[in-house]
Every structure is written in C-alpha cells, then in structure tokens.
Design a protein around this motif. Structure first.
Motif, mmCIF file in Angstrom:
data_model
loop_
_atom_site.group_PDB
_atom_site.id
_atom_site.type_symbol
_atom_site.label_atom_id
_atom_site.label_comp_id
_atom_site.label_asym_id
_atom_site.label_seq_id
_atom_site.Cartn_x
_atom_site.Cartn_y
_atom_site.Cartn_z
ATOM 1 N N LEU A 43 -3.681 12.599 8.364
ATOM 2 C CA LEU A 43 -5.054 12.218 8.726
ATOM 3 C C LEU A 43 -5.881 11.907 7.486
ATOM 4 O O LEU A 43 -6.732 11.025 7.505
ATOM 5 N N GLU A 44 -5.669 12.660 6.408
ATOM 6 C CA GLU A 44 -6.394 12.344 5.172
ATOM 7 C C GLU A 44 -6.090 10.900 4.762
ATOM 8 O O GLU A 44 -6.946 10.202 4.225
ATOM 9 N N GLN A 45 -4.855 10.466 5.039
ATOM 10 C CA GLN A 45 -4.461 9.097 4.694
ATOM 11 C C GLN A 45 -5.098 8.080 5.632
ATOM 12 O O GLN A 45 -5.748 7.131 5.193
ATOM 13 N N THR A 46 -4.912 8.296 6.937
ATOM 14 C CA THR A 46 -5.338 7.262 7.890
ATOM 15 C C THR A 46 -6.853 7.230 8.077
ATOM 16 O O THR A 46 -7.391 6.263 8.599
ATOM 17 N N GLY A 105 0.835 -1.196 0.000
ATOM 18 C CA GLY A 105 0.000 0.000 0.000
ATOM 19 C C GLY A 105 0.867 1.242 0.000
ATOM 20 O O GLY A 105 1.905 1.267 -0.647
ATOM 21 N N PHE A 106 0.422 2.260 0.708
ATOM 22 C CA PHE A 106 1.133 3.537 0.682
ATOM 23 C C PHE A 106 1.367 4.058 2.096
ATOM 24 O O PHE A 106 0.514 3.916 2.966
ATOM 25 N N SER A 139 -7.864 7.490 0.168
ATOM 26 C CA SER A 139 -8.077 6.284 -0.644
ATOM 27 C C SER A 139 -9.046 6.545 -1.796
ATOM 28 O O SER A 139 -9.080 5.793 -2.759
ATOM 29 N N VAL A 140 -9.862 7.617 -1.689
ATOM 30 C CA VAL A 140 -10.775 7.957 -2.783
ATOM 31 C C VAL A 140 -10.357 9.254 -3.485
ATOM 32 O O VAL A 140 -11.112 9.811 -4.270
ATOM 33 N N THR A 141 -9.157 9.749 -3.174
ATOM 34 C CA THR A 141 -8.654 10.961 -3.808
ATOM 35 C C THR A 141 -7.481 10.606 -4.708
ATOM 36 O O THR A 141 -6.584 9.881 -4.283
ATOM 37 N N PRO A 188 5.017 11.666 13.069
ATOM 38 C CA PRO A 188 3.613 11.648 12.640
ATOM 39 C C PRO A 188 3.446 10.955 11.291
ATOM 40 O O PRO A 188 3.128 11.576 10.287
ATOM 41 N N MET A 189 3.669 9.639 11.257
ATOM 42 C CA MET A 189 3.542 8.889 10.011
ATOM 43 C C MET A 189 2.073 8.595 9.731
ATOM 44 O O MET A 189 1.265 8.530 10.652
ATOM 45 N N GLY A 190 1.791 8.368 8.470
ATOM 46 C CA GLY A 190 0.452 7.931 8.102
ATOM 47 C C GLY A 190 0.551 6.779 7.124
ATOM 48 O O GLY A 190 1.639 6.480 6.622
ATOM 49 N N TYR A 191 -0.547 6.111 6.883
ATOM 50 C CA TYR A 191 -0.607 5.152 5.775
ATOM 51 C C TYR A 191 -2.008 5.226 5.217
ATOM 52 O O TYR A 191 -2.957 5.589 5.920
ATOM 53 N N ILE A 192 -2.112 4.919 3.948
ATOM 54 C CA ILE A 192 -3.429 5.057 3.324
ATOM 55 C C ILE A 192 -4.320 3.909 3.745
ATOM 56 O O ILE A 192 -4.012 2.750 3.488
ATOM 57 N N CYS A 193 -5.380 4.264 4.429
ATOM 58 C CA CYS A 193 -6.354 3.273 4.881
ATOM 59 C C CYS A 193 -7.496 3.244 3.882
ATOM 60 O O CYS A 193 -8.072 4.285 3.574
ATOM 61 N N ASP A 194 -7.823 2.054 3.422
ATOM 62 C CA ASP A 194 -9.083 1.935 2.702
ATOM 63 C C ASP A 194 -10.114 1.453 3.718
ATOM 64 O O ASP A 194 -9.768 1.202 4.879
ATOM 65 N N PRO A 195 -11.391 1.350 3.325
ATOM 66 C CA PRO A 195 -12.395 0.972 4.326
ATOM 67 C C PRO A 195 -12.058 -0.334 5.051
ATOM 68 O O PRO A 195 -12.321 -0.460 6.248
ATOM 69 N N ALA A 196 -11.454 -1.280 4.348
ATOM 70 C CA ALA A 196 -11.114 -2.554 5.003
ATOM 71 C C ALA A 196 -10.129 -2.310 6.146
ATOM 72 O O ALA A 196 -10.253 -2.890 7.227
ATOM 73 N N ASP A 197 -9.139 -1.444 5.905
ATOM 74 C CA ASP A 197 -8.165 -1.133 6.957
ATOM 75 C C ASP A 197 -8.857 -0.477 8.147
ATOM 76 O O ASP A 197 -8.493 -0.725 9.298
#
Lengths: 404, 426
Positions: B159-162, A253-254, B167-169, A321-330
């Motif tokens: 936050l936009e990511q987590t 993922g990202f 995911s839709v952008t 302050p890391m992030g990761y791309i969450c989709d709805p499943a995550d």
C-alpha cells in the motif's frame, strides 16, 4: 453530502455524519488542520482561526506556478477544505475576549499552542469547562501536555525518531531513513480526529466534556509496532531490514512483491520458471529470506523486462498482493481512483480550478461535498457580525487595531 | 468505577492482521464491548500458522511457539487486547445464522476481508440490514468494494507503494522505498476509530445506519496531499529527498557513539543554526557565508551534514539530544525497542501498558495516541485465546440456549482447534 452530488440520484440523502457539530480550530500547519479537515468534510461547521498574517502552511510549498502567494499553497489548500476562515491575533487581550465568546459556541475547540500557553492567557481547558462544560478541548502538540519532554522541540523527523519508526526504516548498513512527507504530523491529525469523536460520543451520552491530549510522538510510538513488540514481547530486537516487500526495477518503474506460501508457485509460473517451485532454497518464507540474494538474481532480470502495471495486474489476477510504485501521475490516471471519483476538481477565486485528493471512504449512497479552503479572513464578517453580533463599525475598529 | 468513554457501544469485529484489529482494540480500550469473530479454519492471520517452525525471526516469546502457537503470537496478542473472542465457521449456514443473531445486538460490524467475501458468506450489508435495519457496517478493504481493483489484495508495504507514499520515500538520489513497518495499517486503524464513531453519531441524529466503504490505499494517499497538489498544480512529481526537508536546512540523521546509535537534528531557522554552532563550540560557523541563511545552508547541505556528523560521531546520542533541546533545537534519538520501553517521557505518560497473558506471559504493550482527562482508556484484558468466549458470547449476547450452543459445537461450527480442521482455500 448534498443531494445533487449523490452517486445515486434516487437515493435518500441523510444528514452528513457530523452535521451540527461546531468546531473552533485554533491550529496551524498540518496536524490540527488535517483533523478538522476530516471533520469539516464529514459535515462539522469548522471555524478556522488564523493569525492576521495567515496559517504558517500558507508560506509552505508547493505553490501554484511556484508563486509563493498566501492563497496558492497546495499544502494549505488541501488541508483546509470545507472550513470557514477568520483572522484573529490571539496574542492580543481583545482577541482573548472574542475567543471566550467562541468557546461558548463550540462543541470542540482544537488547539496546538505550546503546552501551558492557553492556560496562561485564561483560555485553557479550565476556562472552556467554566464557559461550556459540555465542550471538548483537543490539544495537539509534539509531546503532549505533560511529561519530561513536554517543552522539547520537534519536527516530523524528530517525532519519527523518538517514536521509534525512524530506527527501523532504511537500509541496515546506512543511516535510518525518514518516511517521506510529514507522516507523524498527519498521523497526529488522525489521532486528534478520533480523539475528538471518542470524547463527543461520551459527551452525547453523559453531557460531560473533557480535555483530549494528543502527542505526535505517541502517534508514532503507536504506529511503529515492531520495535516495542520485538524487545518487550519476542525478546529479539528489531533492526532495519528493508526487505519487507522486496522491490524490483521494472521496465518503467518499480514493482513490489510479497512472496508468501500461497503465492510463490504462482509467481514462479508467471516468470515461466515452474522449476523454482521445488527449489529448497526458496521453499518457505524463512528460506527465501535466507537466500534473498540468490532469489533476487533470478527475479530481477525478469522483472526488468516487464511494465510495472502488467506485473501488478497479472499478479493480482492470481491473488498475489503485488504492488507498484505510483507517483502522483499514476494515481491521477488510476482506473481505480477514477472509478471512486477520488480526485475532485474545486474552483477557487485565486487559483482557478484544481484537482484535489478526496475522502478515502464511500459513505452509503451519499457523495462527499468537498468545498475549497477559505481565503484569509474570508468569513470575518459572517462570524464576527452575524454569529457574534459585532457591528460593522466594531469590525472596522478591530481591524484597525490589528486584532483581526 | 469511572464511566468509560465508549460504554454501551458493541462492535462485532471480523477484521484480521493489523489495521482492523488495532482500530477495534482502541475502541475496546475506551470501553466498547468488542467481539472478535474468528474460526479454527480461518484464524486471524496475525496468529501465525498452526504448526510453525518457531526460532529466531518468528512471532513468539523467545522464539518458542508453545503448545498452542496461535495463542502466543505477538501480533495477535498486541492488537486484540480488550476484546472477547468467538469461533464461528462462517462457511457453515449455522455459523452465518449465529453471526446474524449477534448482529441483532451490535451497533457496528467491522470487517477487513477481501472485498466481496462477506457477501459470499451471506453477510454483506444488504443481508445485515435485514437482521438489524440500523446496523452500521464498516469495510476496511484494500481498495474499497467497487472499481476495477476492488478484489485486489495488499499489505501495508505494498500500500505504501500503490498509494504514492513510497514515491517520496528513499535516500537522497536513490530509489524509492518503503518504511520498516506497515505504516498504512496504523493509519487506517486510527482513521477508522473516528469514522466509526461518526457513523454512530449520524445514526443517533437520523435513526439510520450506513455502509462505510474504506479504501486503505486512498487513506494512505490522503497523507501526501501536498505531493499530489504539487502535481495537479505544477505537473511536478516529487521524488525522495532522504532525511532532508523541502523548506528548512540542514536536517539529517547523524551517527553517534554506541551500536547503531543515531540522532535526528533539524535546523528550522537562522537562530537555530546560531544556537547549533554555539552548542558545537564552533562559533566561527555562525556567520560563515556557507550557512548564513536557509538558501546558503541548502546549497551547502552536504558540508553542514559533514560538520554536524563529525561533531556527533564522538558523542552519546542522548547527551546530544539533551544539549540541543536545552538550546531550543529539535533533536531526537532514533530510538530502538529497548530505548522506547525505557523512554522517560513515554513512561511518565503511562504509554506502555503491562499485560499478563495466560499462554504468552507478561509483556509491555503500546497504548493509544490520545489521552482523555475524564475517561482514561486502558487495556481492559489480555488478548483473548482463540475462541475463549464462544459460549459466553453466544449465551449472553445472542441469547442462545445451552442446547443450541452444544449443537453448534457438535457440528464443528464453533471449533477452536486449528489443527482439528483443514485450512480453508479462501
């Protein structure tokens, strides 16, 4: 907020924050319904008025099982929890008399008609003020109740464009990019919610109601932040840069990483490259921005080997302050969301049980009492007969002439 | 003078950066007495660094940090209008004591530290109710004060990511991405205004205060409800679709003449498509089977984009907007900063408020996303200088004597020069 759902059964439960507030909701789609959803979950009694064929959101996907059924729209189901629902064709004169009776009942009337339409049908703020001077009207429209663009048409994309958020999003070499979903409509909903609460505070203090004018485009102009500040204050125009939080492709993922002065060394350590800490090309925020390509050439190959959540948790353990791309499943499987009980299962006579996003805040020791959205016209009898005093016979007549 | 909507409400504001300060700024604009608490050791990070390098890309008017850069930074000066400012070192017991004396005279404490920091100061909700039993405390942390990720930090972009928004952008067929702003910050700001007032109403009804524990991540997720529902209903995770819509077509952002000028156009119905073909002077396209209904237009979206883009490419974006809007078609220029400030609609509605700041000069600032017929809001004063009202607030609100105030100053608790203290490790 009921006792049996409290997080702490021993806790003393309190009345829900907006218990006793009556809201007459004449809106459809996203903006108005989102505002009244928040109010309803907070305890307000919201009567949602739908045209006999239903809120337009009932015709919008996603649908359960991809079946375009008016009781199966995920958009409608999500936005209308905790409300009572009645049908009423506002365009008929018989309906307008009924609405004026509901005006007498309401603390807040929220509407999203084209500016001027309600006033032309003797249902505008002046009418409300005459009937019930303590009550508040909140109007939610794309451009507000006055101004040269008042009668312009808008979609979410157009509001993002004219509010200045579109221009600064996306890649510098490509066309501006829309934020996904319906951000300007949801934002207008939040603005209407807060606008109503401000007006209620004033009403409770002075007894004076008023008209609140929420414009979707002003919501976005409030949210863009950087464009107006860049031009008007710093005197350096803001362009698209797409490098706010560099995003890297991870193994699955990202991952998004913000490198700041106080975490760059930790990140170098995480990558097993402590030597980079002293590299002058990456010494501070501005140098890293100037050498973004070189930076990415080092970070990207390392990141590509890492599972996204590992980097997120490892970085956060070092206070990055890391992030990761969450989709709805995550999100559904997120330990954090589960710990908060953010997703709630609600049963529904047509769809059966489904998981819904809940409220984004905990409120003392009390748990939110989330209830499913109403079926079309579900509370007609309750509202027309029990609340307004129509007889069963009159209800049948109203139905016959298609007023409800 | 008109009664302001939130007159009588007093807010102790320990927030920083964007979401919290924007929330309390709006409360201040509407009449609340907002007291912002900072310290020389722990300024609002929106004030930037004490010794910044300045120049292009920095926060200051014309890139010039000036003598006291922390009083000239754009972010802090936009987001903290209509407030007073006090410096209190909360790592010092006397600072904590002074804070508590202020709490006694406030309705609400709003804070946006990493979860747990206020409690470490001895200023958690449990500590505050001992001082004022019906106090309302609102925490605007990244992920709330409980759960395995409670201590995690974030910025709007992460936050936009987590939260799922990213995911839709993204461009059609491309990778997910984030917006060009920290969209979750203003979202949380606007949500929090009503949330705070809901807690106040609950206190009026029940006599009790409460602790409101907001998760900024979840607040952001609440904006993509239908995306979540598609997953819980159908097991489908939607991806980015660029500038298109999931229902109607076509929709896009098309290049116009001029430097980086673009127009956003949406066609929501067959009628709007017909109107567009007439405005473009292409009546032949009205009944072209490629575009005759929404399904056909979705199938031939690329071709529709090419036709519209070809037409707009030689035209002025504002003229295109006016022509299309006159025909009832949703269209809007992707406005840049200069356009926003000159926008006739926002101007007519008084959206921009010009404020003169003693160290940063005069500038237009955005106002609020709601207007009130009887209690209009307004920027009531420029953003405060760091510690500008320390003495005034300690004297008038906390009821301290001149001797006590002098003592705090001598101990360095109310120091307001960030260069005079070492930076805090936290």
């Amino acid at each position: 907020m009921v006792a049996e759902r409290s997080l702490n059964p021993a806790a003393q439960t309190t009345a829900a924050p907006l218990a006793g507030i009556r809201v007459l909701d004449l809106t459809q789609g996203i903006s108005g319904p989102f505002a009244t959803k928040v109010m309803a979950v907070m305890g307000a009694d919201v009567i949602k008025v739908e045209p006999p064929r239903g809120d337009v959101s009932r015709t919008h996907p996603p649908f359960l099982g991809d079946d375009p059924h008016p009781e199966k729209s995920g958009l409608y189901l999500y936005l209308n929890t905790n409300k009572r629902g009645i049908t009423l064709d506002m365009k008929q004169s018989a309906a307008q008399g009924i609405l004026r009776r509901l005006y007498a009942w309401a603390d807040v009337v929220i509407e999203d008609a084209s500016p001027g339409w309600l006033a032309a049908h003797d249902l505008g703020y002046e009418t409300l003020e005459r009937i019930n001077p303590r009550s508040i009207m909140v109007s939610v429209t794309p451009f507000g109740q006055y101004g040269p663009y008042r009668d312009y048409q808008a979609t979410d994309l157009v509001a993002l464009a004219l509010g200045g958020l579109l221009y600064i999003s996306g890649e510098p070499t490509r066309e501006p990019l829309k934020l996904g979903g319906h951000p300007s409509e949801y934002f207008a909903g939040l603005s209407a919610f807060s606008g109503a609460l401000i007006a209620l505070y004033h009403r409770d203090a002075t007894g004076e109601g008023q008209h609140v004018d929420v414009a979707q485009v002003e919501g976005i102009a409030s949210a863009q932040g950087y464009s107006s500040l860049g031009h008007g204050y710093i005197h350096e125009d803001r362009k698209r840069m797409n490098a706010f939080a560099p995003m890297y492709r991870a193994k699955d993922g990202f991952v998004g990483a913000m490198f700041r002065q106080d975490n760059w060394a930790d990140f170098c350590e995480m990558m097993g490259r402590p030597d980079l800490t002293t590299d002058p090309r990456f010494a501070d925020q501005l140098s890293r921005r100037d050498h973004m390509d070189e930076l990415n050439a080092i970070v990207a190959p390392w990141m590509a080997e890492q599972p996204k959540e590992d980097v997120y948790h490892a970085g956060q353990a070092k206070r990055m302050p890391m992030g990761y791309i969450c989709d709805p499943a995550d999100l559904l499987t997120s330990a954090q969301y589960q710990a908060h009980g953010y997703f709630t299962t609600l049963d529904h006579p047509v769809t059966g049980p489904l998981q819904y996003p809940g409220m984004p805040m905990r409120w003392g020791e009390d748990a939110w009492d989330l209830r499913r959205a109403p079926l079309l016209g579900e509370h007609n009898r309750e509202v027309y007969c029990d609340l307004l005093g129509y007889t069963t016979h009159e209800l049948v007549l109203l139905r016959n002439i298609r007023v409800i | 003078m008109t009664h302001m909507a939130l007159e009588g409400l007093r807010v102790l504001d320990v927030t920083h950066v964007w979401a919290g300060p924007m929330c309390t700024r709006m409360l201040g604009d509407m009449g609340a007495d907002v007291i912002k608490v900072e310290s020389a050791r722990r300024m609002d990070t929106g004030r930037g660094e004490a010794n910044p390098r300045g120049g292009p890309g920095s926060l200051y008017p014309d890139g010039i940090p000036g003598e006291r850069p922390w009083n000239r930074a754009s972010h802090v000066n936009e987001r903290n209008r209509s407030k007073r400012d006090i410096c209190l070192d909360l790592t010092h017991p006397r600072g904590v004591e002074a804070f508590k004396r202020l709490v006694e005279h406030c309705d609400v404490v709003v804070e946006s530290f990493r979860s747990g920091v206020m409690a470490r100061f001895g200023l958690g909700y449990r500590d505050l109710v001992k001082v004022k039993p019906d106090i309302i405390m609102v925490s605007l942390s990244s992920q709330g004060s409980t759960g395995p990720e409670a201590s995690y930090g974030s910025f709007g972009a992460t936050l936009e990511q987590t939260a799922g928004l990213a995911s839709v952008t993204g461009y059609l067929g491309g990778d997910p991405t984030t917006s060009g702003t920290f969209f979750p910050d203003p979202v949380v700001a606007v949500l929090s205004v009503g949330t705070i007032l809901a807690a106040i109403r609950q206190r009026q009804q029940t006599g009790r205060g409460t602790y409101v524990d907001m998760s900024q991540r979840e607040a952001t997720t609440s904006l993509i409800g239908e995306t979540i529902m598609d997953y819980t209903m159908n097991g489908r995770a939607q991806g980015p679709i660029g500038n298109r819509d999931r229902v109607f077509a076509p929709q896009g952002v098309y290049r116009c003449t001029g430097d980086d000028m673009w127009i956003a156009i949406s066609i929501r119905s067959d009628e709007e498509w017909s109107a567009l073909t007439r405005v473009m002077g292409e009546p032949g396209l009205e009944h072209d089977p490629r575009f005759s209904d929404v399904l056909a237009r979705r199938t031939h979206h690329d071709q529709a984009d090419a036709i519209i883009g070809h037409w707009t490419a030689t035209r002025d974006a504002f003229s295109v907007m006016e022509e299309l809007q006159a025909a009832g078609i949703p269209a809007g220029v992707a406005e840049q900063g200069s356009h926003l400030l000159a926008d006739p609609h926002l101007k007519a509605r008084g959206f921009w408020e010009t404020v003169t700041h003693p160290e940063a000069g005069t500038a237009p600032f955005l106002s609020r996303p709601f207007q009130f017929s009887k209690t209009p809001g307004a920027t009531r004063r420029h953003a405060p200088l760091l510690g500008e009202h320390t003495e005034e607030v300690l004297r008038e609100v906390a009821g301290m004597s001149d001797t006590e105030i002098a003592e705090l100053a001598a101990l360095g608790v109310t120091e307001n020069d960030p260069r005079a203290v070492a930076a805090s490790p936290d």
